[in-house]
Design an enzyme around this catalytic site. Structure first.
Site, short mmCIF file in Angstrom:
data_model
loop_
_atom_site.label_atom_id
_atom_site.label_comp_id
_atom_site.label_asym_id
_atom_site.label_seq_id
_atom_site.Cartn_x
_atom_site.Cartn_y
_atom_site.Cartn_z
N HIS A 1 9.40 0.95 -0.43
CA HIS A 1 8.63 0.02 0.40
C HIS A 1 8.09 0.77 1.61
CE1 HIS A 1 7.71 -3.46 2.99
NE2 HIS A 1 7.53 -4.08 1.85
N ASP B 1 10.01 -7.12 -5.59
CA ASP B 1 9.54 -7.24 -6.97
C ASP B 1 10.59 -6.84 -8.00
OD1 ASP B 1 6.82 -8.03 -6.35
OD2 ASP B 1 6.57 -6.01 -5.56
#
Length: 454
Positions: free
Chosen positions: A331, A390
């Site tokens: 991320h 996700d």
């Protein structure tokens, strides 16, 4: 050069057999110019371009100009998103509507305000007369995100004052968009099932007494059935996906488009187009695709060596979708953990146990642990790599029986609340069009008359 037989402009590929070369800029030219590609600084942090009072994403602290990893935190208007979700789960209440209120109104509602707001949401859910027939049914699409974007643009034609950017009008538009998107997505899916998949057509209207999460499950399923546990789990997913600061690509897109002074529908439709991308909201479906490959090739879900060997092949671009990516890992901000992934993994466990899918969840956890280490080694990173939202969201949707085609649209249903809040903040607090600069690569060339060209 691959050519698609669309029936348009036959022979177009013969005009230039090196289109990729025409549009490629060598990486060394970029590095020499100190250009911040992806609007990222050299240490991976985002280029600071603005301020927001809506959401805060925290994944590290900076001490003596060095990034120091920390457990991830996500705040909505200064309040922990995890605390909001945990409180509603503990009370067995539906919290997405409360999050919408918080993001759009800037504060938590009292009981009277919340009751009034839910009544407004209920009324706003109703699609304009003829909208389904004239906008959704007329041009079925194999991709719901594209049809959602087109449908949001279509709402412009049904708005008596679509270009009014007063605070009151933008707030009214925002509430209507957020309230209507679940119905639009469910109807787009129903039309896709019928016209693209050759299945029966079911259109179910929203029920006034139900929450956004309950209504979506009811509208998206042919038999309209769902359990209380399913609805609360989906509600948690909507709460956790509702906002993620101004720097994520779709929100930044919304703010950039809004800075031009355009209408609300254009800005939100643009954000939907951004979210569709496999490197953004579309990653949840790519994660499930990746795990389909892993499950087909890895026989022992607890054998670290076997898992690592296959993940290395994924990273080498030899298997899977050949992209060389490990979807669901890493991320831009979070380091030690993504608080959304932590919450989702926690509450997914009981449902996985109930549905006999604990083994799959354990495989995902092992991939998170091993894959994060491999990415750090491959990229020479000192900063930890954690699972992002996700990694587990698609797994939860699959346990809820939600088809893959709806994974990213569900993300849009939730994030529409954050988009609308950021649009209003951009228009009302930063009255200046965004205009970054690009360094031109070509130098001047002389014009050559056609008769002299080779």
């Amino acid at each position: 050069m691959a050519v698609y037989n669309s029936g348009i402009a036959p022979g177009l590929e013969l005009l230039n057999d090196n289109i990729a070369g025409v549009y490629s800029i060598q990486p060394d030219r970029v590095s020499r110019s100190s250009i911040k590609r992806g609007l990222r600084n050299a240490d991976g942090t985002g280029v600071l371009i603005g301020m927001t009072d809506i959401g805060s994403v925290q994944g590290y602290t900076v001490i003596d100009s060095e990034k120091v990893p920390m457990e991830g935190r996500l705040y909505y208007r200064g309040i922990s998103s995890s605390d909001i979700a945990e409180a509603n789960l503990a009370q067995n209440t539906f919290g997405f509507e409360e999050v919408i209120y918080l993001l759009l109104m800037g504060k938590l509602p009292n009981a009277e305000e919340f009751t009034r707001f839910k009544d407004i949401i209920t009324e706003a859910r109703k699609l304009p007369t003829g909208f389904n027939e004239d906008v959704i049914f007329k041009a079925p699409s194999g991709n719901i995100m594209n049809q959602l974007s087109r449908s949001i643009l279509g709402l412009y034609a049904y708005d008596p004052c679509p270009d009014d950017t007063s605070p009151e009008n933008m707030l009214r538009q925002s509430v209507e968009i957020v309230a209507r998107i679940p119905s639009i997505v469910a109807n787009c899916y129903a039309v896709m099932r019928h016209y693209i998949m050759n299945k029966s057509l079911y259109i179910h209207n929203a029920r006034d007494e139900l929450s956004q999460a309950e209504n979506f499950l009811r509208m998206a399923r042919p038999d309209k059935s769902y359990t209380e546990e399913e609805a609360h789990l989906l509600d948690m997913m909507l709460m956790l996906h509702a906002e993620h600061g101004g720097g994520n690509n779709s929100t930044f897109t919304c703010r950039a488009v809004s800075s031009t002074g355009t209408d609300t529908y254009s800005a939100i439709a643009a954000a939907v187009g951004s979210l569709k991308g496999p490197l953004h909201g579309g990653a949840n479906a790519k994660v499930m695709e990746m795990f389909g490959h892993i499950k087909a090739e890895v026989s022992d879900y607890h054998d670290d060596e076997e898992i690592e060997a296959y993940l290395k092949r994924l990273l080498d671009g030899e298997v899977g979708d050949l992209s060389g990516k490990l979807y669901g890992l890493g991320h831009a901000v979070y380091t030690l953990s993504d608080p959304r992934a932590v919450m989702i993994r926690k509450y997914a466990r009981s449902l996985a146990d109930e549905k006999g899918r604990l083994r799959e969840l354990e495989l995902m956890e092992n991939v998170e642990r091993i894959g994060g280490r491999l990415l750090m080694e491959r990229k020479g990173m000192a900063t930890p790599v954690c699972a992002n939202v996700d990694m587990y969201s698609g797994f939860v949707y699959s346990m809820l029986g939600i088809p893959t085609e709806l994974y990213t649209p569900l993300f849009a249903i939730a994030r529409s609340a954050g988009w609308c809040a950021h649009r209003m903040e951009e228009v009302l607090s930063t009255p200046r069009i965004m205009r970054p600069a690009y360094k031109a690569v070509h130098r001047g060339e002389s014009y050559i008359p056609m008769a002299e060209r080779k």
